[in-house]
Design an enzyme around this catalytic site. Sequence first.
Site, short mmCIF file in Angstrom:
data_model
loop_
_atom_site.label_atom_id
_atom_site.label_comp_id
_atom_site.label_asym_id
_atom_site.label_seq_id
_atom_site.Cartn_x
_atom_site.Cartn_y
_atom_site.Cartn_z
N GLU A 29 -16.52 -23.75 20.51
CA GLU A 29 -15.84 -22.81 21.42
C GLU A 29 -15.10 -23.61 22.49
O GLU A 29 -15.51 -24.70 22.86
CB GLU A 29 -16.87 -21.89 22.08
CG GLU A 29 -17.47 -20.89 21.10
CD GLU A 29 -18.61 -20.09 21.72
OE1 GLU A 29 -18.89 -20.24 22.92
OE2 GLU A 29 -19.23 -19.31 20.96
N LYS A 44 14.50 -21.12 -6.76
CA LYS A 44 13.10 -21.52 -6.67
C LYS A 44 12.21 -20.34 -7.02
O LYS A 44 12.42 -19.23 -6.55
CB LYS A 44 12.81 -22.00 -5.24
CG LYS A 44 11.38 -22.41 -4.97
CD LYS A 44 11.21 -22.98 -3.55
CE LYS A 44 10.60 -21.98 -2.60
NZ LYS A 44 10.20 -22.55 -1.31
N ARG A 96 8.00 -19.09 -7.21
CA ARG A 96 6.71 -19.45 -6.63
C ARG A 96 5.66 -18.50 -7.17
O ARG A 96 5.90 -17.30 -7.29
CB ARG A 96 6.82 -19.30 -5.10
CG ARG A 96 5.59 -19.72 -4.34
CD ARG A 96 5.78 -19.42 -2.86
NE ARG A 96 6.63 -20.38 -2.16
CZ ARG A 96 6.25 -21.61 -1.82
NH1 ARG A 96 5.05 -22.03 -2.12
NH2 ARG A 96 7.07 -22.40 -1.17
N ASP A 123 15.64 -26.90 5.54
CA ASP A 123 14.52 -25.96 5.47
C ASP A 123 13.95 -25.77 6.87
O ASP A 123 14.22 -26.58 7.76
CB ASP A 123 13.43 -26.48 4.51
CG ASP A 123 12.69 -25.33 3.82
OD1 ASP A 123 12.82 -24.18 4.27
OD2 ASP A 123 12.00 -25.58 2.82
N ASP A 173 6.01 -28.85 4.67
CA ASP A 173 4.54 -28.83 4.74
C ASP A 173 4.02 -29.93 3.82
O ASP A 173 3.84 -31.07 4.23
CB ASP A 173 4.04 -27.42 4.36
CG ASP A 173 2.56 -27.25 4.63
OD1 ASP A 173 1.90 -28.23 5.01
OD2 ASP A 173 2.03 -26.13 4.46
N THR A 174 3.84 -29.64 2.54
CA THR A 174 3.43 -30.71 1.61
C THR A 174 4.63 -31.47 1.06
O THR A 174 4.46 -32.41 0.28
CB THR A 174 2.64 -30.13 0.42
OG1 THR A 174 3.52 -29.26 -0.31
CG2 THR A 174 1.42 -29.35 0.88
C1 R5P Z 1 8.89 -21.50 2.38
O1 R5P Z 1 9.30 -20.36 2.32
C2 R5P Z 1 9.19 -22.41 3.51
O2 R5P Z 1 10.44 -22.16 4.06
C3 R5P Z 1 9.09 -23.87 3.09
O3 R5P Z 1 10.04 -24.12 2.09
C4 R5P Z 1 7.72 -24.19 2.55
O4 R5P Z 1 6.72 -23.64 3.34
C5 R5P Z 1 7.55 -25.69 2.51
O5 R5P Z 1 6.28 -25.97 1.99
P1 R5P Z 1 6.01 -27.27 1.14
O6 R5P Z 1 6.60 -28.41 1.92
O7 R5P Z 1 4.51 -27.36 1.05
O8 R5P Z 1 6.65 -27.10 -0.20
#
Ligand code: R5P
Length: 326
Positions: free
Chosen positions: A47, A202, A204, A230, A234-235
């Site tokens: 906490e 793309k 998903r 973008d 993320d990854t």
């Molecule tokens: C998706 O709609 C987002 O705009 C990014 O393209 C996505 O979240 C990127 O994630 P990652 O780098 O894991 O592919």
Amino acid sequence: MSEIRLSSEKRLRLFAGRGFPELADEVAAELGIPLTPTSAYDFANGEIFVRFEESVRGCDAFVIQSHTNPVNKQIMEQLIMVDALKRASAKRITVVAPFYGYARQDKKSRGREPITARLMADLFKTAGADRLMCVDLHTSQIQGFFDGPVDHLFALPMLANYVGSKVDRSRLTIVSPDSGRVRVAERWSDLLGGCPIAFIHKTRDPRIPNESTTGRVVGDVQGQTCVVIDDMIDTAGTITKAVEALFDAGAKDVIIAATHAVLSGPAIERLKSSRASEVVITNTLPISEDQKFDGLTVLSIAPLLARAIREVFEDGSVTSLFDGHS
Ligand code: R5P
């Protein structure tokens, strides 16, 4: 005769959570004011405790926290800071979330799913936030989830000016990594003199997080320098697959440009081994020294945040930061 004077002067105060204090320091330096001294620590069970070490009564409070990993903790800390400010009689409280967590779930893709971007807005409102300030929300309509003013700032002009200064604009194509970001690609194109745009088809599987299948390039990129844009990396699966698709379609060079460097798991390795000549990001989220590599350029978002905070405090115009008109 003794008298009571009421001070009508507004006081700007800046508060930083522990998520990314270096960015808050930069914003404070840009504004020329100190951060308000704040004590924060975790109890043994996780906490969070927060206390401000000076009076905040009547102030115009801006609470900066980037929703970095561990994202739930940073969000909870920001909520607790807002609650403490409300209970200590701050006059107005602005949540500054350069990266707004949970924004990707902004609609139900299938039944029995949450809309976390809305939940976040409700949580901030309930805690006591009067307004929100964010950079490049995943989708613009998230602004409507918060019941109050939202200052939606754009990193696009900064990123586009940087990229535009380095490339031959006559051979430039802006590429959206999916069909949803084509409007943003159009804004890039407008800023860079009307260069052509393309997008990646793309797909998903909504049951598998962070997994996308990159299909074909829609548009002619033969011999072009492509800037694939973008909101977040993320990854880095989405963006590096886009880079490969573009080279396969005949692109001469590819530059990656994104606002939020989430950089989870394999992201750095993927970016390093991709054939993109440069990766341009901002520091809405922290980038550690060991994440940096040749070809990575980090542009600071602090001057934009500081200018927007000043406009809000002075009842000026945040829009003027982007269109040049008040
Ligand atoms: C998706 O709609 C987002 O705009 C990014 O393209 C996505 O979240 C990127 O994630 P990652 O780098 O894991 O592919």
